[in-house]
Design an enzyme around this catalytic site. Sequence first.
Site, PDB file in Angstrom:
ATOM      1  CG  ASP A 137     -45.051 -41.677  34.186  1.00 53.29           C
ATOM      2  OD1 ASP A 137     -45.440 -41.671  35.381  1.00 53.29           O
ATOM      3  OD2 ASP A 137     -45.038 -40.663  33.478  1.00 53.29           O
ATOM      4  CB  ALA A 143     -40.437 -40.070  44.948  1.00 51.57           C
ATOM      5  CG  ASP A 178     -36.095 -35.420  56.610  1.00 50.82           C
ATOM      6  OD1 ASP A 178     -36.305 -35.765  55.420  1.00 50.82           O
ATOM      7  OD2 ASP A 178     -35.215 -34.587  56.904  1.00 50.82           O
ATOM      8  CE1 TYR A 226     -40.318 -35.405  47.998  1.00 49.03           C
ATOM      9  CE2 TYR A 226     -39.649 -34.618  50.163  1.00 49.03           C
ATOM     10  CZ  TYR A 226     -39.585 -35.563  49.163  1.00 49.03           C
ATOM     11  OH  TYR A 226     -38.797 -36.680  49.331  1.00 49.03           O
ATOM     12  CD1 TRP A 284     -32.217 -33.980  55.450  1.00 51.36           C
ATOM     13  CD2 TRP A 284     -30.205 -33.198  56.050  1.00 51.36           C
ATOM     14  NE1 TRP A 284     -32.410 -32.848  56.212  1.00 51.36           N
ATOM     15  CE2 TRP A 284     -31.198 -32.350  56.592  1.00 51.36           C
ATOM     16  CE3 TRP A 284     -28.874 -32.913  56.299  1.00 51.36           C
ATOM     17  CZ2 TRP A 284     -30.885 -31.238  57.366  1.00 51.36           C
ATOM     18  CZ3 TRP A 284     -28.556 -31.803  57.072  1.00 51.36           C
ATOM     19  CH2 TRP A 284     -29.558 -30.974  57.592  1.00 51.36           C
TER      20      TRP A 284
END
Length: 272
Positions: A43, A63, A101, A124, A145
């Site tokens: 972790d 993440a 992005d 985020y 994406w």
Amino acid sequence: MEHPDTDPVSARRVVVTGAGGQLGQALLEAFPGALGLTHADWDVHEPPPSQVTDCYVVLHAAAWTDVDGAEGDPEGAEAVNVLGTRNVVSLGVPVVAYSTDYVFDGRKREPYVESDPTNPQSVYGRTKLEGEREVRDGWVVRSSWLFGPTGHNFLRTMLRLGAEREEVAVVDDQRGSPTYVGHLAEATKRIVELPFGLYHVAADGDCTWADFAEAIFEEAVLDCRVRRITTEELGRPAPRPAYSVLRSENPDTPRLPHWRDGLRDCLARIRD
Ligand SMILES: NC(=O)c1ccc[n+]([C@@H]2O[C@H](COP(=O)([O-])OP(=O)(O)OC[C@H]3O[C@@H](n4cnc5c(N)ncnc54)[C@H](OP(=O)(O)O)[C@@H]3O)[C@@H](O)[C@H]2O)c1
């Protein structure tokens, strides 16, 4: 960096964080012999475990990626994306940190390059940008994406829904470049031979989520219609950029295949 070996990347110990995630799994395939650490193994909110002290490079794919969930738990997202990256950097070896992005606000109508100003609109995006700033000696690789044969992603959701329904409603006012994790993982081999810095590495071409869904149904031969809707109609908690196509202004940055080739490669992989 000096690379005395003929195949320097694979000849030395590479560590992958977030090895259970979709990119982490692709990285383990692209870097045979790498030490993969899943969330359960490390972790990243905790200091590094002892087995990662003698590594050559860390491919940091761990993440908090729940974009909507981050809006309700900013501290949780920050703990992973900022403090977690700080802990990875504390190992004192070069780090490849993957970013997004979503650090951009999406107001541009031509591709975002590395020198464009950031302006994240979501928790985020903000925590990922703060995570980027933790990286000193290393490479920040922004992509977009992501999809792959495993894990939670748009492609897998559409394959499931496309098999169950006659029609799905998909957002048609966000434009980006769907990127196959296998292609990004391969490109990472070239990234670690480049000088430290920021690199935009996303699939060639661009489309909306609705275009992507139609392409998925076409390639997978699923008889399902796409009803094009707006972001507002979908009503998700986190704002997303309306336009977030990434390109690199650096001629040395590896170029990825077109997103449609990524889609075909991924589907072929799923069928295997
Ligand atoms: N997905 C996208 O569209 C996209 C786009 C651009 C950039 N990126 C970036 O690309 C990287 C890889 O994303 P991905 O799509 O592979 O995401 P993913 O499939 O969600 O994988 C992320 C991994 O990180 C793990 N993780 C979460 N919290 C952790 C913690 N505290 N310590 C250690 N591991 C933890 C997750 O484990 P659990 O599942 O057990 O929590 C999961 O295995 C991320 O940096 C992401 O921000 C993603």
